[in-house]
Motif scaffolding. Structure first.
Motif, PDB file in Angstrom:
ATOM      1  N   ALA A  92      -3.379  -1.545   6.046  1.00  0.00           N
ATOM      2  CA  ALA A  92      -2.372  -1.711   5.006  1.00  0.00           C
ATOM      3  C   ALA A  92      -1.583  -0.424   4.797  1.00  0.00           C
ATOM      4  O   ALA A  92      -0.354  -0.448   4.704  1.00  0.00           O
ATOM      5  N   VAL A  93      -2.295   0.688   4.736  1.00  0.00           N
ATOM      6  CA  VAL A  93      -1.596   1.965   4.551  1.00  0.00           C
ATOM      7  C   VAL A  93      -0.639   2.201   5.704  1.00  0.00           C
ATOM      8  O   VAL A  93       0.503   2.630   5.521  1.00  0.00           O
ATOM      9  N   ASP A 119      -3.565  -5.836 -10.004  1.00  0.00           N
ATOM     10  CA  ASP A 119      -2.736  -4.909  -9.247  1.00  0.00           C
ATOM     11  C   ASP A 119      -1.265  -5.084  -9.595  1.00  0.00           C
ATOM     12  O   ASP A 119      -0.520  -4.110  -9.772  1.00  0.00           O
ATOM     13  N   THR A 128       5.956  -1.477  -3.158  1.00  0.00           N
ATOM     14  CA  THR A 128       4.691  -1.968  -3.695  1.00  0.00           C
ATOM     15  C   THR A 128       4.886  -3.191  -4.563  1.00  0.00           C
ATOM     16  O   THR A 128       4.285  -4.233  -4.334  1.00  0.00           O
ATOM     17  N   ALA A 155      -5.657  -0.539  -5.582  1.00  0.00           N
ATOM     18  CA  ALA A 155      -5.145  -0.918  -4.271  1.00  0.00           C
ATOM     19  C   ALA A 155      -6.290  -1.027  -3.256  1.00  0.00           C
ATOM     20  O   ALA A 155      -6.334  -1.951  -2.458  1.00  0.00           O
ATOM     21  N   TYR A 167      -7.255  -4.652  -1.489  1.00  0.00           N
ATOM     22  CA  TYR A 167      -7.250  -4.893  -0.068  1.00  0.00           C
ATOM     23  C   TYR A 167      -8.623  -5.124   0.509  1.00  0.00           C
ATOM     24  O   TYR A 167      -8.789  -5.881   1.468  1.00  0.00           O
ATOM     25  N   VAL A 202      -7.900  -1.835   4.744  1.00  0.00           N
ATOM     26  CA  VAL A 202      -7.258  -0.817   3.896  1.00  0.00           C
ATOM     27  C   VAL A 202      -6.427   0.130   4.753  1.00  0.00           C
ATOM     28  O   VAL A 202      -5.260   0.408   4.460  1.00  0.00           O
ATOM     29  N   TYR A 215       0.781  -1.211   0.000  1.00  0.00           N
ATOM     30  CA  TYR A 215       0.000   0.000   0.000  1.00  0.00           C
ATOM     31  C   TYR A 215       0.820   1.271   0.000  1.00  0.00           C
ATOM     32  O   TYR A 215       0.334   2.327  -0.356  1.00  0.00           O
TER      33      TYR A 215
END
Lengths: 290, 435, 321
Positions: free
Chosen positions: B245-246, B146, B102, B213, B217, B242, B74
């Motif tokens: 993940a970030v 992705d 990534t 992305a 996710y 999400v 992410y």
């Protein structure tokens, strides 16, 4: 090779003797249980059935591949036939239609089944006396009330004698067994009637088979009379053959649509980027030429 | 393509020569990798019985690692994509690293799925007999998309740099590398037409990457969310994953910034300002992550649904330390370190990032395994490994192998392309000059 | 792989041999059948050719060759038949909790019939107690063959599917072992083959999803309602094996269920005995119904006697959760 297999199998039998302690000593004689039954089906075909089993640890173990002899008659015994038991320990013999069977004075047939035994199994016999009976069933419907009328007669010297004070079971055969629908007590005229339930499901057209039978009767054996009628409710399988759901072969429409839109959208953009790269390359080639 | 000489001098030495330290580190990672390959062979040969997974906890370390690595991907989407769209200037030195994270984690993540699959010889069935009603099919489609998208995006960012390197005549690299730059730069020479094409393609792909992305996710989250299992059947899972993940991606970016800054002597380019900015990003995301976590567990704890209560009970007794580490320390510590100016130093921020990344791995573990240990029908068994999951050395070694492959790939790529994008830095200089 | 098959020429040798020993070569599942079942032998054995097989337990089994693999049928045909199922039927099972005493003969019969390793329990017995005030009861749990099966929905390759007759099968040649179905099933009905089960297959064995023999390493297995038996109008193995007649099996469309001895109308049984389904609120619409454990035949403790320590140990900590 054969001897070798023979030896190995014998050896393994001794090993499996741990589970079957009966075989730990070779001299143990098995005392089997033999059961003789008489059947007369809806087409008036008669047969004899013998079951040969033995009891071990309260479990019935069938004896397969045994030679069973069927006899008829009392003093002048006649051999009807010899049959081997199948893997369930059952031997069936069909009595020929037209053959005259010897009868005793009270109008009974005598049948005997015999297993002559061998080194490890005792010989056993079983006798059965059967009186022939004519069982008939009439189905009638009036004012949406379904009635079954049963009559039973035994052949006598001066005509048929009605069977009374006996119970006849009514069944509807299902996939694995017979569903009991009712019992009918025969009156002094040899007849009984029974109301048939109106809410029994039948096949998709509503057809049902109805069976009236004497079940393991001490004199009559197993006698049945069957009849097919449209007395059932038509059954319909509620699951449609092919429909769209999460668990079926064809996915719901909205899933297909959403997925297609997303994929074409995204990969379309990818295509755009790749084409840009191709054009960049072509541009440089053009520049070089200049 | 011409470029600033100073930039070239500072950012290309790693492409030219390799230090002994690099070789030693690479060798160490290689050892882990080889041990991992050996344990994989053992697993394929003897069957999955050699792992700690059993009939109730059917998903263990491998799935945790899978989600974790996918989550790391992410960072590229956020730092590179979002900040590209907002044209933030300070991010330029770290873009390349983010994009590399990534792509590399997207390559490694699926391997952990492969380890978990019982019949590797039938893997291609996912593409031949797909059922689009299954979240795993959504995942296969999403991850493939992705992966391709991120590769394209990464390549788009390499084109200019390769053109610069191709034209940098003083570059002291073997001929195969020079040829490599020549071919892959597609003859780019900075002409207005090409520049425009490249820039538009990058903008388009940046927005795609962000959208993809999020979808990837969320789909991963729905693999858990759509089941009925207690703890997984939560409506919040999509956005929750999400955010997590970030969070992990940003944390890893800080760690890599610190490593490459130290090892490649990039102190001039990656300054405290960058650490603070990415650190602030980390803190903001930590706040969101903490909010989602709190919301999820509050609703589970407050209601009286029996299976939820049993799960919460388990988390607060058997998994207490892990739970506190992942959901309290992992959020508060980084937040405090970065929020208070007194603690805001480069080493501290890096430590905060390390804690954040580890906490997130533990968070994934806490999501996956305790739920599987509390099914609706209680586990009635005498064998301990069937009641409680405990990973075996094979799972540990494959985990470390995955991390090693990540590191090795990063190290290898840093020898082919500059770890800070020269063209990006150039743009910045030009923009400043124009002012 | 050891395989013992008939030599062909040893017909009379075998007959003599069998006579000599006189052993019952029936499988344990047949042992439960009493004379009242509606199965009849024929005047002659089927094909005349019997084969001696070695079961995984080292017991000798004599089976007619026809029972092993239908003559000439290939896996592809069997799979097509397995997908089609038995149209016009909708199978249902009713389990009477008031009679169950953890005899575990259902588990044994199932494992034997499908050549399962000992730790694979397609039919599993739980001892449950919902609350300290509520009763403890034994719960036999086969696969519920739900009408809205989560396991089928989440399978990515279509290895598990639901047929029109209600049965959910697993195709062990399609399964990739992702185990999503195992996390999807809320009733923990599926088992995974973590290692090679090392099953001795009979000669000429052809894979058929309806029997699902043998278990395949790296794939998922579960109760199949003995779909192979149903095709021959024979009850599932657990039904006939249960000494208490706890398990009833039948067809909703015929409104009939039987446990081998009693045959009853399904709708009447449900109404009279207040049948219910396990965790109805999950909405998967299981096809296994339970009759509540009232008017018990045995105290619950009966189920804890007579088992070995490994089994007893399972239920040591049973209590409300």
């Amino acid at each position: 090779m054969k001897t070798g297999t023979y030896i190995i199998i014998t050896g393994l039998i001794f090993l499996s003797g741990i589970t079957y302690p009966v075989f730990s000593q070779e001299e143990t004689i098995i005392s089997p249980y033999i059961q003789l039954q008489y059947f007369k089906d809806s087409d008036d075909l008669r047969s004899l059935k013998t079951t040969l089993t033995y009891s071990h640890d309260r479990i019935e173990i069938p004896l397969a591949g045994m030679s069973i002899s069927f006899y008829s008659g009392d003093t002048g015994r006649e051999l009807l036939g010899t049959v081997s038991t199948d893997e369930k320990g059952v031997a069936r013999f069909e009595l020929p239609q037209d053959q005259d069977l010897p009868v005793k004075n009270d109008g009974l047939w005598i049948f005997r089944t015999e297993f002559s035994g061998n080194d490890t199994i005792e010989a056993v016999v079983s006798d059965l006396s059967i009186k022939d009976v004519k069982l008939d069933m009439v189905l009638s419907e009036a004012d949406s009330v379904k009635t079954i009328t049963i009559t039973a007669f035994t052949p006598g010297n001066d005509g048929d004698i009605p069977v009374s004070e006996e119970v006849v079971m009514i069944y509807v055969p299902r996939m694995f067994s017979l569903l009991p629908v009712g019992e009918a007590w025969l009156n002094e005229k040899g007849s009984a009637s029974l109301e048939f339930p109106t809410d029994l499901p039948g096949d998709p057209e509503g057809n049902l088979t109805i069976i009236a039978k004497f079940e393991e009767h001490e004199t009559f054996g197993n006698v049945e009379r069957a009849s097919q009628q449209k007395w059932g409710i038509p059954s319909v399988n509620p699951a449609p053959v092919a429909h769209r759901a999460l668990w079926t072969k064809t996915p719901p429409m909205w899933m297909i649509i959403t997925l297609s839109i997303l994929l074409t959208g995204v990969w379309g953009h990818y295509l755009f980027a790749i084409i840009s790269l191709i054009i960049i390359k072509r541009e440089s080639k053009k520049q070089k030429k200049l | 393509m011409q470029a600033d000489r100073k930039l070239l001098k500072d950012l290309t030495p790693e492409l030219e020569k390799t230090s002994t330290g690099w070789y030693i580190t690479f060798a160490v990672f290689m050892v882990f990798f080889i041990v991992g390959v050996y344990s994989l062979i053992l697993q394929i040969d003897k069957g999955h019985i050699v792992t700690g997974m059993r009939d109730n906890v059917v998903w263990g370390f491998y799935i945790v690692n899978f989600i974790f690595f996918m989550g790391l991907s992410y960072s590229g989407a956020l730092i590179s994509g979002v900040l590209h769209l907002f044209n933030t200037g300070w991010r330029k030195p770290v873009i390349r690293m983010a994009e590399l994270i990534t792509v590399i984690s997207l390559v490694i993540g699926p391997f952990f799925i492969f380890f978990c699959i019982g019949r590797l010889d039938r893997l291609y069935y996912l593409f031949v007999y797909p059922r689009i009603q299954s979240p795993i099919t959504w995942d296969v489609i999403a991850i493939s998309t992705d992966l391709i998208g991120c590769f394209i995006y990464l390549y788009l960012s390499f084109v200019e740099d390769f053109a610069i390197l191709r034209d940098y005549t003083d570059l002291n690299v073997p001929p195969w590398k020079k040829k490599f730059y020549k071919i892959l730069s597609l003859g780019y020479d900075g002409s207005p037409v090409q520049k425009k094409l490249l820039s538009r393609a990058r903008t388009v792909m940046a927005s795609m990457i962000i959208a993809i992305a999020i979808i990837v996710y969320s789909v991963l989250a729905w693999i858990f969310g759509v089941t009925l299992q207690p703890g997984w059947h939560s409506t919040i899972f999509g956005p929750y994953f999400v955010i997590a993940a970030v969070f992990s991606g940003t944390g890893l970016l800080i760690i890599l910034m610190w490593i490459f800054r130290k090892v490649y002597h990039l102190e001039e380019y990656i300054t405290k300002r960058h650490f603070v900015n990415v650190g602030v990003l980390l803190t903001v995301i930590a706040a969101f992550y903490g909010y989602f976590t709190f919301s999820d567990y509050l609703t589970k704890w407050y209601g009286s649904i029996k299976m939820d209560s049993i799960l919460i009970d388990k988390l607060f007794t058997e998994y207490y330390t892990l739970f506190i580490f992942a959901n309290y320390i992992g959020i508060l510590l980084p937040g405090i370190i970065i929020a208070l100016p007194r603690f805001r130093t480069i080493p501290n921020i890096t430590v905060a990032a390390v804690i954040a990344v580890l906490a997130l791995w533990v968070n994934r573990y806490i999501i996956v395994i305790p739920t599987l240990e509390t099914p609706f029908l209680p586990i009635q068994d005498v064998r301990t490994e069937w009641i409680k999951y405990s990973p075996t050395w094979i799972e540990w070694s494959l985990t470390f192998a995955g991390v090693s492959v990540f590191a090795m790939l990063f190290m290898l790529i840093s020898k082919i392309a500059p770890i800070i994008s020269i063209s990006e830095m150039q743009e910045k200089d030009e923009a400043e000059v124009l002012k | 792989m050891k395989e013992k098959s008939g030599d062909g020429s040893g017909e009379s040798t075998r007959r003599n041999f069998i006579k000599k020993i006189g052993a019952g070569f029936g499988t344990v599942s047949i042992a439960g059948i009493t004379g009242s079942s509606v199965i009849s032998g024929s005047a002659k054995t089927k094909s005349g050719e019997k084969i001696l097989l070695l079961s995984p337990e080292g017991k000798l089994v004599e089976v007619d060759r026809d029972d092993i693999s239908p003559a000439g049928k290939k896996t592809a045909d069997l799979k097509a038949e397995a997908k089609k199922g038995l149209p016009g039927h909708k199978f249902v099972m009713v389990i009477d909790l008031s009679k169950c005493r953890n005899a575990r003969l259902c588990v044994d019969a199932c494992q034997e019939g499908h050549m399962l390793p000992k730790d694979h329990e397609w039919m599993k017995l739980y001892l449950l107690q919902d609350d300290r005030h509520t009763a403890r009861y034994w719960l036999p749990r086969p696969c519920f063959h739900c009408d809205k099966p989560m396991c089928v929905s989440v399978c990515p390759v279509g290895a598990t599917y639901k047929r029109d007759d209600g049965i959910v099968l697993v195709d062990n040649q399609r399964c990739i072992g992702c185990k999503f179905c195992m996390t999807g099933c809320p009733y923990s009905a599926r088992v995974f083959n973590w290692k090679d089960p090392e099953v001795v297959l009979p000669e000429g064995h052809v894979y058929d999803p309806e029997t699902n023999i043998p278990p395949v390493e790296g794939t998922v297995g579960k109760c199949v309602f003995c779909a192979d038996n149903l095709r021959k109008n024979i009850l599932p193995r657990c039904v006939t094996a249960c000494p208490m007649g706890v398990i009833y099996f039948g067809d909703v469309l015929e409104d009939t269920v039987t446990n081998g001895e009693e045959t009853l109308r399904f709708s009447k049984l449900m109404t009279d005995r207040a049948g219910f389904r396990y965790r109805e609120e999950l909405g998967t619409l299981p096809n296994v119904f339970y009759l509540p454990p009232n008017n018990r035949m045995f105290p619950v403790e009966r189920g804890l006697e007579g088992s070995d320590e490994a089994i007893k140990g399972r239920y040591k900590e049973v209590g409300p959760r």
